[in-house]
Enzyme design. Structure first.
Site, short mmCIF file in Angstrom:
data_model
loop_
_atom_site.label_atom_id
_atom_site.label_comp_id
_atom_site.label_asym_id
_atom_site.label_seq_id
_atom_site.Cartn_x
_atom_site.Cartn_y
_atom_site.Cartn_z
N PRO A 40 45.63 21.91 -35.60
CA PRO A 40 45.73 21.09 -34.38
C PRO A 40 44.43 20.41 -33.94
CG PRO A 40 45.56 23.41 -33.79
CD PRO A 40 45.60 23.34 -35.29
N GLY A 41 43.31 20.67 -34.64
CA GLY A 41 42.11 19.90 -34.33
C GLY A 41 40.88 20.68 -33.90
N ALA A 42 40.92 22.00 -34.07
CA ALA A 42 39.78 22.81 -33.61
C ALA A 42 38.52 22.55 -34.44
CB ALA A 42 40.15 24.29 -33.64
N TRP A 43 38.67 22.46 -35.75
CA TRP A 43 37.48 22.17 -36.58
C TRP A 43 36.92 20.79 -36.23
CZ3 TRP A 43 36.68 23.95 -42.30
CH2 TRP A 43 36.76 25.35 -42.36
N LYS A 95 38.52 26.01 -47.83
CA LYS A 95 39.21 27.30 -47.80
C LYS A 95 39.99 27.53 -49.07
CE LYS A 95 42.84 28.03 -44.90
NZ LYS A 95 43.10 28.39 -43.49
N ASP A 130 48.87 12.85 -46.47
CA ASP A 130 48.64 13.90 -47.45
C ASP A 130 47.25 13.70 -48.06
OD1 ASP A 130 48.57 15.57 -49.74
OD2 ASP A 130 50.76 15.49 -49.89
N VAL A 131 46.40 14.72 -47.92
CA VAL A 131 45.02 14.62 -48.41
C VAL A 131 44.96 14.44 -49.92
CG1 VAL A 131 42.87 15.93 -48.69
CG2 VAL A 131 44.03 15.93 -46.48
N1 SAM Z 1 41.21 23.70 -39.22
C1 SAM Z 1 42.39 23.49 -38.37
C2 SAM Z 1 41.95 23.68 -36.95
O1 SAM Z 1 40.88 24.26 -36.74
O2 SAM Z 1 42.66 23.23 -36.02
C3 SAM Z 1 43.51 24.42 -38.78
C4 SAM Z 1 44.09 24.05 -40.13
S1 SAM Z 1 45.58 24.90 -40.58
C5 SAM Z 1 44.97 26.47 -41.05
C6 SAM Z 1 45.98 24.17 -42.14
C7 SAM Z 1 46.53 22.74 -42.07
O3 SAM Z 1 46.56 22.17 -43.38
C8 SAM Z 1 47.97 22.65 -41.55
O4 SAM Z 1 47.98 21.93 -40.34
C9 SAM Z 1 48.71 21.89 -42.67
O5 SAM Z 1 49.64 20.94 -42.16
C10 SAM Z 1 47.56 21.19 -43.37
N2 SAM Z 1 47.87 20.75 -44.73
C11 SAM Z 1 48.43 21.46 -45.73
N3 SAM Z 1 48.58 20.71 -46.83
C12 SAM Z 1 48.08 19.48 -46.54
C13 SAM Z 1 47.95 18.26 -47.27
N4 SAM Z 1 48.35 18.16 -48.54
N5 SAM Z 1 47.41 17.19 -46.65
C14 SAM Z 1 47.02 17.29 -45.36
N6 SAM Z 1 47.10 18.41 -44.62
C15 SAM Z 1 47.63 19.50 -45.20
#
Ligand code: SAM
Length: 195
Positions: A33-36, A147, A82-83
């Site tokens: 949700p955007g914390a990082w 990660k 999608d990254v």
């Molecule tokens: N770092 C974030 C924060 O501090 O708010 C929390 C991230 S959460 C653990 C992992 C995120 O990776 C999820 O929101 C998920 O939708 C995203 N994600 C997974 N696969 C992805 C992809 N291929 N492209 C973009 N985002 C992806």
């Protein structure tokens, strides 16, 4: 106030390794949700709100996620992206100053299936795609923090990273649950391949 407790993992890593400097351009992969991104905005001064140090350079933060990321001052978000897609890489290049980033952060994770080996493999594959992204946008001597879930393929990812970064280490932040396989690779001093 942070949007999510994951902020403390990045704060802890950044306090120790000083990845995020005022003026830097940062890409935050899996940002919802955007914390990082909140941490990154503060540390690279992308909202220009460092009251105490006028004249600090202003950085850039671009966050990407498959999910919607609520707006944040100082960050530009690519929600529903999608990254691992080449089209996202191209878009990033257009948005970044000079098309380049100092730091790539990734806290991405697939939806866990519950099958540990499968989840491990999927996340390693996602991390490997970050190496392609780095080749396109990461500045020489830049850093990548990603990660992963520890498992049989961790070593392969570490080797790949070591072939393009001078320094690679595995980190388990105190803020990461002890009983989870979650760890981070911190790869520094990018050796940009000459084309
Ligand atoms: N770092 C974030 C924060 O501090 O708010 C929390 C991230 S959460 C653990 C992992 C995120 O990776 C999820 O929101 C998920 O939708 C995203 N994600 C997974 N696969 C992805 C992809 N291929 N492209 C973009 N985002 C992806």
């Amino acid at each position: 106030n942070f949007r999510c407790r994951s902020a403390f993992k990045l704060l802890e890593i950044d306090d120790k390794f000083r990845l995020l400097q005022p003026g830097y351009s940062v890409v935050d992969c899996g940002a919802a949700p955007g914390a990082w991104s909140q941490v990154a905005v503060q540390r690279v001064n992308s909202a220009g709100t460092s009251r105490h140090d006028q004249g600090l350079p202003r950085g850039t933060v671009i966050g990407i996620d498959l999910l919607n990321i609520p707006p944040l001052d100082g960050a530009h978000f690519l929600s529903c992206h999608d990254v691992t897609h080449a089209a996202t890489h191209t878009k990033l290049q257009e948005l970044l100053p000079q098309g380049q980033a100092h730091v790539i952060l990734s806290d991405m994770a697939p939806n866990a299936s519950g099958f540990r080996d499968m989840d491990h493999e999927r996340l390693i594959t996602m991390c490997l795609s970050l190496i392609d992204l780095a080749e396109m946008i990461l500045l020489p001597r830049g850093s990548l923090l990603c990660k992963y879930w520890d498992g049989v393929l961790s070593h392969q990812l570490q080797e790949k990273l070591s072939s393009v970064f001078h320094s690679v280490r595995s980190i388990k932040p105190d803020a990461s649950r002890k009983d989870s396989a979650e760890r981070y690779f911190l790869a520094r001093m990018y050796k940009k391949p000459v084309k």
